[in-house]
Design a protein around this motif. Structure first.
Motif, PDB file in Angstrom:
ATOM      1  N   VAL A 592       4.361 -32.994   2.891  1.00 57.81           N
ATOM      2  CA  VAL A 592       3.269 -32.289   2.210  1.00 57.81           C
ATOM      3  C   VAL A 592       2.823 -33.134   1.020  1.00 57.81           C
ATOM      4  N   LEU A 633       5.031 -24.456  -1.329  1.00 50.76           N
ATOM      5  CA  LEU A 633       3.603 -24.511  -1.637  1.00 50.76           C
ATOM      6  C   LEU A 633       3.265 -23.487  -2.699  1.00 50.76           C
ATOM      7  N   TYR A 639      -3.576 -28.757   0.103  1.00 57.39           N
ATOM      8  CA  TYR A 639      -2.554 -29.690   0.544  1.00 57.39           C
ATOM      9  C   TYR A 639      -2.958 -30.333   1.855  1.00 57.39           C
TER      10      TYR A 639
END
Length: 785
Positions: A592, A633, A639
């Motif tokens: 990520v 997250l 992202y």
């Protein structure tokens, strides 16, 4: 004066014996014939005496009546005066004289002596003497006899037992014998049998006792075969002494046992269904006493407490609730009427039952077929036996609950009661049932299991497999087959190398167990790459097509496929489909990074050519399967995620998930979070200090790139080459590290837009990119306070 005259007359007769004449002697009188006159005690009797003169010119002078041997007349008539009707009558003063009177009548031949109320003392021989004036005296003899009544009749049966009440019982169709006997009686009585005023038997049977007729008079009544007409009749035995005797009557009622005359079965319905009760009624009449009814089915006595019988004088009705099954079809239902007091007095009525029932079906292989010897390519014939009433309307066959259609081309022949299968294959294995139906219902047979023997074949999914290998790597090749029978399967392995020769492999390297063989193979040289074939055989035959293992040099894995996003309550899920592993064991990695150009306030490192450099991932996850749950997250950022496969040869091209935005304000601070997957948790550092460290590292790398001119020239050449080629798919170099924006996490809310089509997946919106169709769906999470 008159009485003196009578006395004088009797005196003259007594004193003057000569007046009687020579013909008045006792011997002479006894020789005269006597006329028999019968009388009944108490009746008035008239004794005739002919007083007609022998010559017309003559006349009667005297009439005298004597009784028995008495010489004194009991009655006299003196007609010497000349006229007979004016004669002087005289009688002895006694009982007989007082009730006697001589009647002359209109003519001399009708003259008679009338005696009133005769008794048994009055009976005897009377003599009438008639004296004429000029002719000889004439005598007439009259025998007055009183009738004697016989005794009351006595009736006996065939066994000599006196019948005192009702005669019998007598059986219909058998003999009847009754004897009526009386004693005494004068004249000899007649004994006769009568019924309803009609003479049945008038023959007198006088018994002989000691060679002479006895004092009894007997009439024996014999009927050879008793008929139903005598039922309830009364017979009379009459004994009568002469015409004047009064009949003496004895009445005998007859007790006649009769056989049943009629018996009949009546069913409530003509259509009888198996298992359903039907009312049956049996009626009989004519039996005396009333008959007993017995039910039988196929000769077996029916004992059912529900049977109800009603009897009257000579009739019986019996009712039965009859429940029959299919096995009772065509059997006889019998109602037997029995007279309990009449041996052999039985009458029966039979009714054949027609039972309707649903088909009972039995399916089996035709004669000559053995289920243990069936093989592929054989023919098979199945037979469906149906027992039903009425006959089945349809007969159908099913294979594993699927209807079988007649197909000559396919080798499936469906006849009325048979199923023929040509050239059996494994697809014909399974259960076969036959279904028949009629108006009553439907019947299904028990399944017939068809399983056939066949040579080994590769198990589905094991036909051809590609195995990637490295030099000096040992492979464990697993060969799995299917075969019947499977307990005698033998395996062999062959190798087809690059030179084209097919060589057998040593069996010592194979481990065989049941339907599985595992071969240990080591790639030592380039020539060891090729195709290994696994062959199996059993008692049916050898495998036609082997199971193949193409051993090829290992390579990098292929990227995952069909990656999708799903938001759970506590994590974001990423799920993909594995691609080819390149012949080696692979695992999957998800990285990520911050989205390129996002308004996060974070700086992305660039080189002197303006190309974004690769930034370290914000968080990273690894798993044996391409399935990840992300907890790292934060809301308020976009992202970019990349998913790729890794094996010993390297890693695949990444699959990008761009512009994934988590809606909501960012949290104040999170020191550490965890990513959970199916194997084990992986810690991901997401603190603010970590983000600044990443920015510093990126800056240092950029500075180093400017210093190294040679490296810059190489990068420039690469950039030029890329400009001349089609733009590649975004890679990991497109990732940037997002700037940390503290915000408070709240639940996202659905946001609809008119210019884009959105689909909702638990607070996530996936949007197709109109300008970049090759990219995966864009995910946008809107933040609402």
């Amino acid at each position: 004066m008159c009485g003196c005259a009578v006395t004088l007359i009797f005196a003259i007769i007594i004193l003057n014996g000569n007046y009687l004449g020579a013909d008045d002697s006792i011997e002479f009188q006894n020789k005269l014939p006597a006329k028999l006159i019968w009388a009944v005690e108490g009746d008035h009797v008239e004794l005739p005496c002919d007083v007609t003169p022998p010559r017309p010119t003559d006349s009667v002078s005297m009439v005298l009546w004597f009784k028995d041997d008495s010489g004194i007349p009991l009655y006299s008539l003196d007609a010497r005066g000349g006229v007979l009707n004016n004669s002087v009558h005289a009688a002895l003063v006694n009982d007989l004289g007082k009730k006697s009177f001589f009647l002359v009548g209109d003519g001399h031949q009708r003259a008679r002596l009338k005696i009133a109320n005769v008794t048994f003392n009055d009976q005897g021989v009377f003599r009438c003497r008639v004296d004429f004036a000029n002719s000889p005296t004439r005598n007439y003899r009259v025998n007055l006899t009183l009738v004697e009544q016989p005794t009351n009749p006595v009736i006996y049966d065939a066994q000599g037992k006196e019948v005192t009440g009702i005669g019998g019982p007598f059986l219909e169709g058998y003999d009847l014998f009754l004897s009526c006997q009386v004693a005494g009686g004068r004249p000899k009585p007649s004994v006769t049998w009568w019924r309803d005023g009609q003479l049945l038997d008038g023959v007198v049977d006088s018994p002989i006792v000691n060679g002479a007729s006895g004092k009894f008079t007997v009439n024996q009544l014999f009927v050879g075969s008793v008929t139903r007409a005598l039922w309830g009749a009364k017979l009379e035995c009459r004994a009568q002494a002469g015409p004047l005797g009064k009949p003496v009557v004895r009445e005998v009622p007859l007790d006649i046992y009769l056989k049943p005359a009629v018996v009949k079965i009546v069913l409530d319905t003509e259509v009888i269904y198996a298992g359903r009760p039907v009312g049956a009624r049996c009626e009989t009449w004519g039996s005396s006493p009333a008959a007993r009814i017995v039910w039988m089915l196929d000769g077996n006595l029916i004992r059912d407490p529900s049977i109800v019988s009603t009897q009257r004088s000579n009739s019986t009705v019996s009712k039965l609730a009859l429940v029959v099954g299919r096995e009772d079809d065509a059997k006889e239902l019998t109602c037997r009427a029995e007279n309990p007091r009449f041996p052999g007095g039985v009458l029966e009525h039979q009714k054949v039952l027609r039972v309707s029932y649903a088909p009972v079906v039995l399916a089996h292989m035709a004669k000559g077929y053995d289920p243990e010897t069936l093989r592929e390519g054989d023919d098979l014939k199945l037979v469906c036996e149906v027992d039903s009433n009425p006959r089945p309307d349809t007969i159908t066959w099913y294979h594993d609950e699927a209807l079988i259609e007649h197909n000559v081309t396919g080798g499936t022949l469906v006849a009325s009661e048979t199923l023929t299968l040509r050239s059996l294959t494994l697809a014909h294995s399974g259960e076969y049932i036959c279904v028949a139906s009629n108006a009553v219902g439907e019947g299904r047979s028990h399944p017939v299991l068809i399983h056939m023997k066949y040579a080994p074949r590769c198990r589905e999914g094991y036909e051809v497999r590609e195995v990637g290998a490295l030099r000096q790597e040992s492979l464990s090749l697993r060969c799995e087959v299917e075969a019947v029978p499977g307990d005698t399967v033998r395996f062999s392995w062959t190798f087809n190398g690059t030179l084209g020769d097919v060589l057998p492999l040593p069996g010592t390297k194979a481990r065989n167990k049941g339907l599985t063989s595992t071969f240990e193979y080591t790639v030592k040289a380039e020539s060891d790459f090729g195709t290994l074939a696994c062959w199996a055989s059993n008692s049916v035959g050898r495998q036609r097509r082997p199971c193949l293992f193409n051993v090829v040099p290992a390579k990098k894995p292929e990227p995952p496929l069909d990656c999708s996003l799903r938001n759970e309550s506590s994590a974001l899920e990423v799920n993909c489909v594995p691609g080819s592993d390149g012949g080696l064991r692979q695992h999957f990695v998800l990285e990520v990074r911050g989205a390129s150009g996002s308004s996060t306030g974070l700086h992305t490192p660039q080189n002197d050519q303006g190309v974004v450099g690769e930034a370290p991932p914000i968080c990273e996850a690894r798993n044996q399967r391409p399935f990840f749950q992300l907890h790292c997250l934060e809301a308020g950022f976009e992202y970019t995620m990349s998913v790729f496969a890794v094996n010993e040869k390297g890693r695949s091209d990444p699959v990008l998930l761009e512009n994934v935005r988590i809606a909501g304000p960012p949290p104040d601070r999170t020191e550490k979070s965890k990513i959970y997957n199916n194997d084990e948790p992986l810690e991901v550092i997401t603190s603010k200090s970590a983000a600044y460290s990443v920015v510093l590292v990126v800056a240092l790398i950029g500075g180093a790139a400017l210093v190294l001119v040679g490296i810059g020239i190489m990068i420039g050449l690469v950039i030029c080459r890329r400009r001349n080629s089609p733009p590649p798919s975004p890679g990991p170099d497109d990732f940037t590290t997002p700037t940390y924006v503290p915000a408070q996490r709240i639940e996202p809310r659905v946001k609809y837009s008119s210019d884009r089509r959105r689909s909702y997946r638990t607070s996530l919106f996936l949007e197709e990119s109109r300008h970049e169709p090759d990219l995966l769906q864009q995910v946008e999470l809107d933040l609402h306070s």
